[in-house]
Design an enzyme around this catalytic site. Structure first.
Site, mmCIF file in Angstrom:
data_model
loop_
_atom_site.group_PDB
_atom_site.id
_atom_site.type_symbol
_atom_site.label_atom_id
_atom_site.label_comp_id
_atom_site.label_asym_id
_atom_site.label_seq_id
_atom_site.Cartn_x
_atom_site.Cartn_y
_atom_site.Cartn_z
ATOM 1 N N ASN A 62 0.831 -1.208 0.000
ATOM 2 C CA ASN A 62 0.000 0.000 0.000
ATOM 3 C C ASN A 62 0.862 1.253 0.000
ATOM 4 O OD1 ASN A 62 0.494 -0.949 2.660
ATOM 5 N ND2 ASN A 62 -1.224 0.179 3.503
ATOM 6 N N GLU A 64 0.375 5.139 0.678
ATOM 7 C CA GLU A 64 -0.539 6.153 1.214
ATOM 8 C C GLU A 64 -0.087 7.560 0.832
ATOM 9 O OE1 GLU A 64 -1.084 5.229 5.382
ATOM 10 O OE2 GLU A 64 -2.224 3.428 4.873
ATOM 11 N N CYS A 73 -4.219 0.711 -2.530
ATOM 12 C CA CYS A 73 -4.035 -0.560 -1.828
ATOM 13 C C CYS A 73 -2.945 -1.402 -2.488
ATOM 14 C CB CYS A 73 -5.327 -1.375 -1.873
ATOM 15 S SG CYS A 73 -6.691 -0.689 -0.958
ATOM 16 N N GLU A 75 -2.955 -4.529 -3.298
ATOM 17 C CA GLU A 75 -3.397 -5.437 -4.358
ATOM 18 C C GLU A 75 -3.430 -4.734 -5.712
ATOM 19 O OE1 GLU A 75 -4.712 -4.867 -1.421
ATOM 20 O OE2 GLU A 75 -6.013 -6.485 -0.729
ATOM 21 N N CYS A 112 -10.099 -5.259 -0.084
ATOM 22 C CA CYS A 112 -11.265 -4.363 -0.022
ATOM 23 C C CYS A 112 -12.120 -4.531 -1.282
ATOM 24 C CB CYS A 112 -10.810 -2.912 0.131
ATOM 25 S SG CYS A 112 -10.243 -2.161 -1.413
ATOM 26 N N CYS A 115 -10.533 -3.330 -4.619
ATOM 27 C CA CYS A 115 -9.517 -4.275 -5.121
ATOM 28 C C CYS A 115 -10.186 -5.515 -5.704
ATOM 29 C CB CYS A 115 -8.548 -4.661 -4.013
ATOM 30 S SG CYS A 115 -7.435 -3.307 -3.600
HETATM 31 N N1 THU Z 1 -5.349 -1.660 2.343
HETATM 32 C C1 THU Z 1 -4.776 -2.412 1.360
HETATM 33 O O1 THU Z 1 -3.652 -2.140 0.924
HETATM 34 N N2 THU Z 1 -5.479 -3.471 0.893
HETATM 35 C C2 THU Z 1 -6.712 -3.823 1.314
HETATM 36 O O2 THU Z 1 -7.342 -4.671 0.711
HETATM 37 C C3 THU Z 1 -7.261 -3.221 2.523
HETATM 38 C C4 THU Z 1 -6.658 -1.912 2.897
HETATM 39 C C5 THU Z 1 -4.621 -0.511 2.837
HETATM 40 C C6 THU Z 1 -5.220 0.818 2.456
HETATM 41 C C7 THU Z 1 -4.674 1.708 3.536
HETATM 42 O O3 THU Z 1 -3.379 2.139 3.142
HETATM 43 C C8 THU Z 1 -4.539 0.798 4.740
HETATM 44 O O4 THU Z 1 -4.567 -0.528 4.240
HETATM 45 C C9 THU Z 1 -5.638 0.973 5.769
HETATM 46 O O5 THU Z 1 -6.892 0.870 5.196
#
Ligand code: THU
Length: 166
Positions: A62, A64, A73, A75, A112, A115
């Site tokens: 991820n 940010e 994310c 994925e 999520c 994704c």
């Molecule tokens: N996140 C992912 O990278 N993948 C997911 O499927 C769930 C959430 C990340 C997004 C954000 O940077 C952190 O996790 C918290 O939500």
């Protein structure tokens, strides 16, 4: 009125040691990728690793941003990177895991909804089932063998094809 029921299934393993070599390797690569996540805001570092039909592994984590919605994310970072570099290669499996900042993540990390939608597109683009391997830092591993088991009633390409001129 009719009530419909949808049945979906997934596999559960007690630990990573029970996986076959391919799945274990992919999950280990996702764990490595999670360490390099850029997650200064959530402090939840997610790692993804996907396997292409030709055997190559592409990773993501991820990313940010101070403008929160700009982040992406793990994925989708992996998926889009793979599709950008190897557009003709089907994606056959994707492993996802995460490292928490307040205690170990002991349950499987589910992708999520956004994704999942991107994963559905990868599946329909190449017409190949996408295997999804999920674990926390430790504990049980769950595996969905195709995206229909992760997200039924999907909006996908075939729907648009039926009602538009694409
Ligand atoms: N996140 C992912 O990278 N993948 C997911 O499927 C769930 C959430 C990340 C997004 C954000 O940077 C952190 O996790 C918290 O939500």
């Amino acid at each position: 009125m009719k009530k419909h029921k949808i049945t979906l299934s997934f596999l559960e393993f007690d630990s990573i040691d029970e996986l076959d070599d391919d799945d274990r390797t992919l999950l280990l690569r996702a764990k490595e990728a999670a360490k390099n996540a850029y997650a200064p805001y959530s402090k939840f570092r997610v790692g993804a690793a996907l396997r292409l039909a030709n055997g190559l592994i592409v990773i993501g984590n991820n990313q940010e941003n101070a403008v929160y919605p700009v982040g992406l994310c793990a994925e989708r970072v992996a998926l889009f990177s793979a599709q950008a570099q190897y557009p003709d290669q089907p994606i056959v499996a994707l492993a996802v895991t995460a490292i928490g900042s307040d205690g170990k993540v002991t349950q499987p990390v589910p992708p999520c909804g956004s994704c999942r939608q991107a994963m559905v597109e990868a599946e329909s683009r190449h017409n190949t089932p996408l295997r999804v391997i999920m674990q926390g830092e430790e504990g049980p591993v769950i595996i969905a063998e195709k995206m229909d088991d992760m997200m039924p009633l999907t909006f996908a390409e075939d729907f648009l094809k039926k009602y538009t001129v694409i």
